[in-house]
Design a protein around this motif. Structure first.
Motif, mmCIF file in Angstrom:
data_model
loop_
_atom_site.group_PDB
_atom_site.id
_atom_site.type_symbol
_atom_site.label_atom_id
_atom_site.label_comp_id
_atom_site.label_asym_id
_atom_site.label_seq_id
_atom_site.Cartn_x
_atom_site.Cartn_y
_atom_site.Cartn_z
ATOM 1 N N THR A 44 -3.816 2.737 -11.755
ATOM 2 C CA THR A 44 -3.975 2.749 -10.090
ATOM 3 C C THR A 44 -4.219 1.321 -9.939
ATOM 4 O O THR A 44 -3.958 -0.020 -8.268
ATOM 5 N N HIS A 45 -5.144 0.349 -11.045
ATOM 6 C CA HIS A 45 -4.944 -0.513 -10.152
ATOM 7 C C HIS A 45 -3.438 -1.698 -10.488
ATOM 8 O O HIS A 45 -3.932 -2.367 -9.710
ATOM 9 N N THR A 48 -2.233 -0.814 -7.018
ATOM 10 C CA THR A 48 -2.944 -1.437 -5.981
ATOM 11 C C THR A 48 -2.834 -2.849 -5.705
ATOM 12 O O THR A 48 -1.961 -3.601 -5.002
ATOM 13 N N TYR A 49 -2.826 -3.561 -6.777
ATOM 14 C CA TYR A 49 -2.234 -5.041 -7.050
ATOM 15 C C TYR A 49 -1.124 -5.280 -6.950
ATOM 16 O O TYR A 49 -0.510 -6.212 -5.458
ATOM 17 N N THR A 51 1.291 -3.378 -4.920
ATOM 18 C CA THR A 51 1.792 -3.330 -3.896
ATOM 19 C C THR A 51 1.026 -5.189 -3.209
ATOM 20 O O THR A 51 2.349 -4.699 -1.238
ATOM 21 N N ARG A 52 0.112 -5.203 -3.133
ATOM 22 C CA ARG A 52 -0.161 -6.011 -2.100
ATOM 23 C C ARG A 52 0.571 -7.425 -2.654
ATOM 24 O O ARG A 52 0.700 -7.821 -1.709
#
Length: 163
Positions: A44-45, A48-49, A51-52
């Motif tokens: 998940t981390h 999240t990172y 995709t940005r």
């Protein structure tokens, strides 16, 4: 002409905001940073990172897949061109009513004819299956890359507030 200006502004905005953040291929395809995540929290981390961090690259992937989907479905491409050309021609030449014999052809009549011909063709071209394929293939590619790619060392400092 106002529509063309809005489209041009939207494309310019897309280029400035999203595509300006493109990472070089050496960073995006760095095979040394590929690894399996330890657990779901790590996955998940990473997602999240990444995709940005790679949002411009992911947008480019979606655009490439969309072009591929259109090129492999020629009927859908023809229908899109038919609607775009029909709207352009009706707006350019059909603004004033035209009399043909005892019939008066208005802009509304031309739009109805465009839709009566175009909607069945659109249904035959399966736009929903193309859309679902595009969503699924983009999601699989993007999530696989985002989860498998280890974030760089700068990700550890991404949550630190800058002064």
């Amino acid at each position: 002409m106002e529509v063309y200006g809005k489209v041009a502004d939207a494309l310019k905005n897309l280029k400035e905001n999203r595509l300006s953040g493109l990472k070089p291929p050496q960073e995006f395809f760095d095979h040394r940073q590929l690894s399996r995540p330890r657990d779901m929290n790590d996955a998940t981390h990473r997602a999240t990172y990444n995709t940005r961090h790679f949002s411009g690259n992911y947008l480019l992937i979606v655009l490439i897949l969309a072009v591929y989907a259109l090129l492999t479905n020629p009927l859908l491409l023809i229908v899109i061109a038919f609607f775009a050309g029909g709207f352009a021609l009706i707006n350019k030449f059909g603004a004033e009513p035209v009399s043909v014999g005892n019939k008066v052809i208005t802009q509304k009549t031309l739009y109805i004819a465009l839709f009566v011909i175009g909607i069945p063709l659109l249904i035959l071209s399966n736009p929903f299956s193309v859309f679902l394929w595009l969503v699924a293939s983009s999601a699989i590619l993007i999530l696989a890359h985002a989860v498998l790619m280890e974030p760089g060392i700068e990700s550890e400092y991404a949550s630190v507030e800058q002064v």
